[in-house]
Design a protein around this motif. Structure first.
Motif, PDB file in Angstrom:
ATOM      1  N   ASP A 102       0.851  -1.183   0.000  1.00 26.68           N
ATOM      2  CA  ASP A 102       0.000   0.000   0.000  1.00 26.68           C
ATOM      3  C   ASP A 102       0.893   1.241   0.000  1.00 26.68           C
ATOM      4  O   ASP A 102       2.120   1.158   0.120  1.00 26.68           O
ATOM      5  CB  ASP A 102      -1.003  -0.011   1.154  1.00 26.68           C
ATOM      6  CG  ASP A 102      -0.404   0.291   2.517  1.00 26.68           C
ATOM      7  OD1 ASP A 102       0.822   0.448   2.634  1.00 26.68           O
ATOM      8  OD2 ASP A 102      -1.172   0.388   3.481  1.00 26.68           O
ATOM      9  N   THR A 103       0.286   2.386  -0.131  1.00 25.05           N
ATOM     10  CA  THR A 103       1.037   3.637  -0.269  1.00 25.05           C
ATOM     11  C   THR A 103       1.949   3.899   0.920  1.00 25.05           C
ATOM     12  O   THR A 103       3.095   4.327   0.758  1.00 25.05           O
ATOM     13  CB  THR A 103       0.055   4.821  -0.446  1.00 25.05           C
ATOM     14  OG1 THR A 103      -0.836   4.515  -1.516  1.00 25.05           O
ATOM     15  CG2 THR A 103       0.796   6.106  -0.748  1.00 25.05           C
ATOM     16  N   PRO A 112      -0.678  -1.428  -7.293  1.00 27.25           N
ATOM     17  CA  PRO A 112      -1.920  -0.960  -7.917  1.00 27.25           C
ATOM     18  C   PRO A 112      -1.811   0.503  -8.363  1.00 27.25           C
ATOM     19  O   PRO A 112      -1.046   1.282  -7.781  1.00 27.25           O
ATOM     20  CB  PRO A 112      -2.955  -1.101  -6.796  1.00 27.25           C
ATOM     21  CG  PRO A 112      -2.369  -2.088  -5.841  1.00 27.25           C
ATOM     22  CD  PRO A 112      -0.884  -1.896  -5.924  1.00 27.25           C
ATOM     23  N   HIS A 113      -2.554   0.877  -9.366  1.00 30.99           N
ATOM     24  CA  HIS A 113      -2.536   2.234  -9.896  1.00 30.99           C
ATOM     25  C   HIS A 113      -2.811   3.261  -8.797  1.00 30.99           C
ATOM     26  O   HIS A 113      -2.129   4.295  -8.713  1.00 30.99           O
ATOM     27  CB  HIS A 113      -3.571   2.380 -11.022  1.00 30.99           C
ATOM     28  CG  HIS A 113      -3.602   3.751 -11.606  1.00 30.99           C
ATOM     29  ND1 HIS A 113      -4.409   4.755 -11.111  1.00 30.99           N
ATOM     30  CD2 HIS A 113      -2.895   4.297 -12.625  1.00 30.99           C
ATOM     31  CE1 HIS A 113      -4.208   5.859 -11.803  1.00 30.99           C
ATOM     32  NE2 HIS A 113      -3.307   5.601 -12.740  1.00 30.99           N
ATOM     33  N   GLN A 114      -3.783   3.009  -7.941  1.00 35.79           N
ATOM     34  CA  GLN A 114      -4.129   3.957  -6.874  1.00 35.79           C
ATOM     35  C   GLN A 114      -2.955   4.168  -5.923  1.00 35.79           C
ATOM     36  O   GLN A 114      -2.696   5.278  -5.478  1.00 35.79           O
ATOM     37  CB  GLN A 114      -5.370   3.476  -6.095  1.00 35.79           C
ATOM     38  CG  GLN A 114      -5.867   4.454  -5.049  1.00 35.79           C
ATOM     39  CD  GLN A 114      -6.360   5.766  -5.641  1.00 35.79           C
ATOM     40  OE1 GLN A 114      -6.843   5.810  -6.766  1.00 35.79           O
ATOM     41  NE2 GLN A 114      -6.207   6.839  -4.881  1.00 35.79           N
ATOM     42  N   VAL A 115      -2.233   3.107  -5.625  1.00 37.70           N
ATOM     43  CA  VAL A 115      -1.060   3.206  -4.749  1.00 37.70           C
ATOM     44  C   VAL A 115       0.015   4.063  -5.414  1.00 37.70           C
ATOM     45  O   VAL A 115       0.592   4.949  -4.787  1.00 37.70           O
ATOM     46  CB  VAL A 115      -0.511   1.804  -4.399  1.00 37.70           C
ATOM     47  CG1 VAL A 115       0.845   1.898  -3.716  1.00 37.70           C
ATOM     48  CG2 VAL A 115      -1.513   1.054  -3.529  1.00 37.70           C
ATOM     49  N   LEU A 134      -0.420   6.345  -7.686  1.00 41.34           N
ATOM     50  CA  LEU A 134      -0.922   7.716  -7.715  1.00 41.34           C
ATOM     51  C   LEU A 134      -0.721   8.396  -6.360  1.00 41.34           C
ATOM     52  O   LEU A 134      -0.168   9.495  -6.288  1.00 41.34           O
ATOM     53  CB  LEU A 134      -2.406   7.723  -8.100  1.00 41.34           C
ATOM     54  CG  LEU A 134      -3.094   9.085  -8.080  1.00 41.34           C
ATOM     55  CD1 LEU A 134      -2.505  10.003  -9.146  1.00 41.34           C
ATOM     56  CD2 LEU A 134      -4.596   8.918  -8.270  1.00 41.34           C
ATOM     57  N   GLU A 135      -1.151   7.741  -5.287  1.00 38.03           N
ATOM     58  CA  GLU A 135      -1.013   8.319  -3.949  1.00 38.03           C
ATOM     59  C   GLU A 135       0.454   8.525  -3.578  1.00 38.03           C
ATOM     60  O   GLU A 135       0.808   9.527  -2.961  1.00 38.03           O
ATOM     61  CB  GLU A 135      -1.694   7.417  -2.917  1.00 38.03           C
ATOM     62  CG  GLU A 135      -3.195   7.398  -3.036  1.00 38.03           C
ATOM     63  CD  GLU A 135      -3.845   6.352  -2.145  1.00 38.03           C
ATOM     64  OE1 GLU A 135      -3.149   5.681  -1.353  1.00 38.03           O
ATOM     65  OE2 GLU A 135      -5.079   6.196  -2.247  1.00 38.03           O
ATOM     66  N   TYR A 136       1.301   7.583  -3.961  1.00 37.59           N
ATOM     67  CA  TYR A 136       2.738   7.711  -3.712  1.00 37.59           C
ATOM     68  C   TYR A 136       3.270   8.981  -4.382  1.00 37.59           C
ATOM     69  O   TYR A 136       3.949   9.793  -3.759  1.00 37.59           O
ATOM     70  CB  TYR A 136       3.477   6.477  -4.227  1.00 37.59           C
ATOM     71  CG  TYR A 136       4.977   6.640  -4.287  1.00 37.59           C
ATOM     72  CD1 TYR A 136       5.747   6.433  -3.151  1.00 37.59           C
ATOM     73  CD2 TYR A 136       5.617   7.012  -5.472  1.00 37.59           C
ATOM     74  CE1 TYR A 136       7.128   6.599  -3.191  1.00 37.59           C
ATOM     75  CE2 TYR A 136       6.989   7.169  -5.520  1.00 37.59           C
ATOM     76  CZ  TYR A 136       7.739   6.965  -4.383  1.00 37.59           C
ATOM     77  OH  TYR A 136       9.101   7.137  -4.431  1.00 37.59           O
ATOM     78  N   ASN A 145       2.023  12.251  -2.757  1.00 37.34           N
ATOM     79  CA  ASN A 145       2.491  12.531  -1.390  1.00 37.34           C
ATOM     80  C   ASN A 145       4.003  12.471  -1.182  1.00 37.34           C
ATOM     81  O   ASN A 145       4.493  12.879  -0.130  1.00 37.34           O
ATOM     82  CB  ASN A 145       1.815  11.555  -0.417  1.00 37.34           C
ATOM     83  CG  ASN A 145       0.341  11.805  -0.342  1.00 37.34           C
ATOM     84  OD1 ASN A 145      -0.102  12.888  -0.001  1.00 37.34           O
ATOM     85  ND2 ASN A 145      -0.445  10.795  -0.685  1.00 37.34           N
TER      86      ASN A 145
END
Length: 153
Positions: free
Chosen positions: A28-29, A60-63, A65-67, A70
Motif C-alpha cells: 500500500d502507499t 496498484p494504480h491507486q497506490v 498515484l497516492e505515492y 504525497n
C-alpha cells in the motif's frame, strides 16, 4: 469447518513454503512512503528484499498515484523536522537554564562546594553540542528532491 474459514487457521509449514514461493506482494502507499522515514540501513534492507521478489510485486494504480502525490511532502517533512527539533531544544534549554538560574541563586550562598555556575555552563554546553549534532545530521541528510535513490530503485 476449517475449509470454510481458512483465514482463521495458521497455515501448515508446507503451505507457508508454497506461499513464500508463489505469492504476489502488494504494497500500500504507506509502505512505499515509509521508505523515506526509515534509517538508511532499514531502507536498504527493505529494497534488497523487494529486489529479490521484484517479479512477484504488484503496485496498484491507486497506490502509485497516492505515492506520487504525497512523495514530496513526506520528503519535505523530514527536512522540516530538523528545524522543529532545534526549536524544541532551544525552548527547552531556555526554560531549563532559567529555572536553574532562579533556583541556583537560592543555593549559591548556602553551599561551599558545589560550583553552580560550572553546572550551568555544562548544561549550556550540552545543549549546544546537541544542536551541533543535529546540524551535522541535517547536512548529511540526502536531498531526495534532487536525487532520489528510493524512487529510482
Amino acid at each position: 469447518m476449517k475449509k470454510n474459514f481458512e483465514m482463521y487457521y495458521r497455515p501448515s509449514e508446507e503451505e507457508f513454503v508454497k506461499l513464500w514461493e508463489e505469492c504476489i506482494f502488494v504494497f500500500d502507499t504507506n509502505v512505499l512512503l515509509n521508505l523515506y522515514r526509515y534509517t538508511s540501513q532499514t531502507q536498504q534492507e527493505f529494497l534488497n528484499i523487494v529486489e529479490k521478489v521484484r517479479h512477484r510485486v504488484w503496485i496498484p494504480h491507486q497506490v502509485a498515484l497516492e505515492y506520487n502525490v504525497n512523495r514530496r511532502s513526506v520528503i519535505l517533512e523530514q527536512k522540516v523536522t530538523y528545524d522543529r527539533i532545534r526549536s524544541t531544544i532551544s525552548k527547552s534549554s531556555e526554560v531549563a537554564l532559567q529555572e536553574m538560574d532562579n533556583n541556583f541563586k537560592k543555593y549559591n550562598k548556602l553551599h561551599p562546594v558545589l560550583s553552580l555556575s560550572s553546572i550551568n555552563e555544562r548544561v549550556k554546553k550540552f545543549f549546544s553540542e546537541l544542536n551541533d549534532e543535529i546540524n551535522i545530521l541535517e547536512e548529511d541528510h540526502l536531498d531526495l528532491l534532487q536525487a532520489d535513490h528510493v524512487e529510482n530503485h
